[in-house]
Design a protein around this motif. Structure first.
Motif, PDB file in Angstrom:
ATOM      1  N   VAL A   1      -9.958   4.260   0.679  1.00 52.78           N
ATOM      2  CA  VAL A   1      -9.266   3.282   0.330  1.00 52.78           C
ATOM      3  C   VAL A   1      -8.454   2.559   1.270  1.00 52.78           C
ATOM      4  CG1 VAL A   1      -7.716   1.646  -1.315  1.00 52.78           C
ATOM      5  CG2 VAL A   1     -10.152   3.218  -2.067  1.00 52.78           C
TER       6      VAL A   1
ATOM      7  N   ILE B   1      -9.073  -1.323   2.808  1.00 50.93           N
ATOM      8  CA  ILE B   1      -7.889  -2.381   3.120  1.00 50.93           C
ATOM      9  C   ILE B   1      -7.419  -3.006   4.204  1.00 50.93           C
ATOM     10  CG2 ILE B   1      -5.387  -2.635   2.276  1.00 50.93           C
ATOM     11  CD1 ILE B   1      -6.355  -0.725  -0.310  1.00 50.93           C
TER      12      ILE B   1
ATOM     13  N   PHE C   1      -9.626  10.046  -1.033  1.00 50.23           N
ATOM     14  CA  PHE C   1      -9.333   8.654  -1.916  1.00 50.23           C
ATOM     15  C   PHE C   1      -8.638   7.440  -1.048  1.00 50.23           C
ATOM     16  CE2 PHE C   1      -7.691   6.031  -4.756  1.00 50.23           C
ATOM     17  CZ  PHE C   1      -8.712   5.050  -5.342  1.00 50.23           C
ATOM     18  N   ASN C   2      -7.321   8.438  -0.632  1.00 43.97           N
ATOM     19  CA  ASN C   2      -6.776   7.148   0.052  1.00 43.97           C
ATOM     20  C   ASN C   2      -6.907   7.008   1.567  1.00 43.97           C
ATOM     21  OD1 ASN C   2      -4.916   7.606  -2.313  1.00 43.97           O
ATOM     22  ND2 ASN C   2      -3.952   9.567  -1.439  1.00 43.97           N
TER      23      ASN C   2
ATOM     24  N   CYS D   1       1.247  -1.416   0.234  1.00 44.56           N
ATOM     25  CA  CYS D   1      -0.554   0.017   0.497  1.00 44.56           C
ATOM     26  C   CYS D   1       1.134   1.076  -0.221  1.00 44.56           C
ATOM     27  CB  CYS D   1      -0.837  -0.116   1.359  1.00 44.56           C
ATOM     28  SG  CYS D   1      -1.749  -1.535   1.183  1.00 44.56           S
TER      29      CYS D   1
END
Length: 273
Positions: free
Chosen positions: A153, A157, A149-150, A111
């Motif tokens: 997401v 995860i 967004f990060n 990541c």
């Protein structure tokens, strides 16, 4: 109480890593640095992984051995080294914990490097589509969108990574397919619970960090010293990082206790110092 010692050790190790690398930034090898990691180097993911795995193992051990499954029971001292036991201290590195740490480190590294690559693409795209030099107005909206967004997401995860690590620690086998099927109909609830945990701890951590930062950062706008930055980043962060791991592990243990009851095996210490 079961997890404070590995959290404290993790903070000390990360602080030592940052101090060694950035005491003289000009001497840091470029290949050790990356924009995708919180501490500016991919080594931080490897250093933190064993301690994070310990926290998960200790919390899940308490929950698996509770009189009622899914409830946390606090025991004092090191379980297997009674002669040198210190109340409230536990440290173990067994095969299961090391394998869980390997999984945590692998996902975090993947990541982190993806975020670093995204950052390069982001900068290249802005430079290709906007006149140089870039103004704050050109960057602000795109940077905010990228950050949101990060965050979404990354949180998704991280939630599933924690669940798979917890399932491995509790059952002793790596079975992502079985874990996914066990949560059929409850996957959205699980992700929502984990996001609530992440958001609650983040608000406490960064709210307090901002308040203390206003005190430690010089009023004249000068760059704070490395010592002040480390005190702000590590001295305030470690209780909240520990809280984040403990609450995440407790949420994972509750989910596993509800939906993976047939496969539950108590987490047993494999080794002690």
């Amino acid at each position: 109480m079961a997890a404070w010692f590995p959290c404290f050790l993790m903070t000390l190790c990360l602080a030592a890593l940052v101090l060694i690398l950035f005491a003289d930034p000009e001497q840091v090898p470029a290949w050790l640095l990356s924009q995708g990691f919180a501490h500016g180097t991919w080594l931080s993911a490897i250093v933190a992984a064993p301690f994070s795995a310990m926290v998960f193992a200790f919390v899940l051990d308490r929950m698996a051995n509770a009189p009622e499954r899914g409830h946390i029971v606090v025991r004092r001292g090191i379980d297997r080294v009674k002669r040198f036991a210190i109340p409230g201290v536990r440290f173990e590195l067994g095969q299961r914990i090391l394998l869980a740490a390997l999984l945590l480190a692998a996902v975090q590294l993947l990541c982190g490097f993806l975020v670093a690559g995204e950052h390069r693409l982001f900068v290249a795209g802005l430079m290709a589509t906007h006149d140089l030099p870039l103004s704050p107005e050109d960057i602000a909206s795109w940077a905010m969108a990228r950050g949101i967004f990060n965050m979404l997401v990354g949180g998704f995860i991280l939630a599933w990574e924690y669940l798979l690590v917890g399932d491995f620690l509790w059952t002793g086998s790596f079975d992502p397919v079985g874990c996914w099927r066990a949560l059929d109909g409850n996957r959205l609830r699980f992700v929502a619970i984990m996001f609530i945990v992440f958001a609650m701890v983040a608000m406490l951590k960064y709210g307090l960090g901002l308040a203390v930062g206003l005190i430690l950062i010089p009023a004249d706008g000068a760059s704070p010293s490395l010592l002040n930055r480390m005190l702000l980043h590590f001295g305030l962060a470690w209780p909240f990082d520990g809280l984040h791991l403990v609450l995440s592990a407790a949420a994972v243990g509750t989910i596993l206790g509800a939906f993976r009851t047939r496969a539950i095996a108590s987490v047993r210490p494999a080794a002690a110092p």
